[in-house]
Design a protein around this motif. Sequence first.
Motif, short mmCIF file in Angstrom:
data_model
loop_
_atom_site.label_atom_id
_atom_site.label_comp_id
_atom_site.label_asym_id
_atom_site.label_seq_id
_atom_site.Cartn_x
_atom_site.Cartn_y
_atom_site.Cartn_z
N VAL A 44 87.11 83.07 16.54
CA VAL A 44 87.67 82.69 15.24
C VAL A 44 88.74 83.73 14.96
CG1 VAL A 44 87.16 82.17 12.82
CG2 VAL A 44 85.38 81.90 14.55
N ALA A 45 89.95 83.43 15.39
CA ALA A 45 90.98 84.47 15.31
C ALA A 45 92.38 83.88 15.29
CB ALA A 45 90.86 85.38 16.53
N THR A 46 93.29 84.62 14.69
CA THR A 46 94.71 84.30 14.82
C THR A 46 95.47 85.61 14.69
OG1 THR A 46 96.50 82.88 14.05
CG2 THR A 46 95.13 83.87 12.34
N GLU A 47 96.63 85.66 15.34
CA GLU A 47 97.41 86.89 15.28
C GLU A 47 98.47 86.75 14.20
OE1 GLU A 47 98.49 90.05 18.79
OE2 GLU A 47 98.50 87.93 19.24
N SER A 48 98.66 87.78 13.40
CA SER A 48 99.64 87.67 12.32
C SER A 48 101.05 87.73 12.90
CB SER A 48 99.45 88.80 11.31
OG SER A 48 100.01 90.00 11.83
N ALA A 51 102.27 91.32 13.41
CA ALA A 51 101.74 92.00 14.61
C ALA A 51 102.46 91.51 15.86
CB ALA A 51 100.24 91.74 14.72
N LEU A 52 102.72 90.21 15.91
CA LEU A 52 103.41 89.65 17.08
C LEU A 52 104.85 90.17 17.17
CD1 LEU A 52 102.04 86.02 16.83
CD2 LEU A 52 101.82 87.48 18.83
N MET A 53 105.53 90.27 16.01
CA MET A 53 106.90 90.77 15.98
C MET A 53 106.92 92.23 16.47
SD MET A 53 108.97 88.34 14.83
CE MET A 53 110.44 88.84 13.95
N ALA A 54 105.92 93.01 16.04
CA ALA A 54 105.87 94.43 16.41
C ALA A 54 105.66 94.58 17.92
CB ALA A 54 104.74 95.11 15.64
N TYR A 60 112.28 86.44 18.24
CA TYR A 60 111.86 85.62 17.10
C TYR A 60 110.74 84.69 17.53
CZ TYR A 60 116.18 87.15 14.88
OH TYR A 60 117.17 87.91 14.34
N MET A 61 110.06 84.17 16.53
CA MET A 61 108.99 83.20 16.78
C MET A 61 109.57 81.89 17.32
SD MET A 61 106.26 84.57 15.98
CE MET A 61 105.67 85.99 15.08
N PHE A 256 105.66 78.00 15.61
CA PHE A 256 104.95 78.99 14.78
C PHE A 256 104.49 78.39 13.46
CE2 PHE A 256 104.80 82.79 11.96
CZ PHE A 256 103.77 83.44 12.62
N LEU A 257 105.35 77.58 12.85
CA LEU A 257 104.98 76.92 11.58
C LEU A 257 105.48 75.48 11.59
CD1 LEU A 257 105.74 79.61 8.85
CD2 LEU A 257 103.49 78.89 9.63
#
Length: 257
Positions: A44-48, A51-54, A60-61, A256-257
């Motif tokens: 049960v997880a998702t990466e913000s 955090a992905l940008m860092a 870019y996404m 991403f969205l």
Amino acid sequence: MQQDASASPMTMSDRADALEEQKMHELEHIVTKSVLFNLADGKVATESGAALMAKNPGKYMLMGADPRLPQMPDKPTLVDYFRCRFASTAHLLQSATHALKAGHSEKVVLACLLHDIGVVSFIRCDHGYWGAQMIEPYVEEEVSWAVKAHQALRFFPDESVGYGYPEMYVKLFGPDYKPEPYIVAEYERARNHKWYMTSRLITINDIYSFDPNAKVDLNDFVDIIGRNFKQPKEGLGLDNSPSAHMWRTMMWPTRFL
Ligand SMILES: [Fe+2]
Ligand SMILES: [Fe+2]
């Protein structure tokens, strides 16, 4: 190859994650997984986004096509989804071929051709409901209704038309498996519905014992699709039907969205 556990403390799943991450870094954009994909991995997880940008400076996404997947045309048709997004089509084509040879109407053949698109393109759980919703704006109501109802009907025999409980389900789910109450209730509604037999025909033509030697060809169904599936002129998924977003999600599953 034998791995020395002490020299390699990473588990198989760690290694798979690392490889996936490495592959992601090779892409021009940041590709991420929706929660559902992680749920399927037992997390049960998702990466913000932050955090992905860092982790991926200067990138870019991904907001469009995933370059790892077959490229879809600008205005995709149902046939394009068959060719570029459906993970396997043999079961659908074999079932539809069976219905065609039995002399059923084009409506029934189309229902058989599309009955498991939920499974082969989207998600297994409740695949009849998902598949029906996906096609509902584009086919006659009887076809999408039949696809929805096959979710329940396949668990219940109808000896009057020679349909028994599939042997394969005993193998797959065990001898004690009992459908949940919502499936039983759906069956009872469907049993008394005016289109019961259309959905029953899906289960009758459903090929449970898969024949790897059967010759099937999507081209045999292109005309039936053309006459019975209302292809939107903007492209399937790029129109504004109530299920267009589902087709878009299949086209761009890692947006991403
Ligand atoms: Fe099915
Ligand atoms: Fe099926």
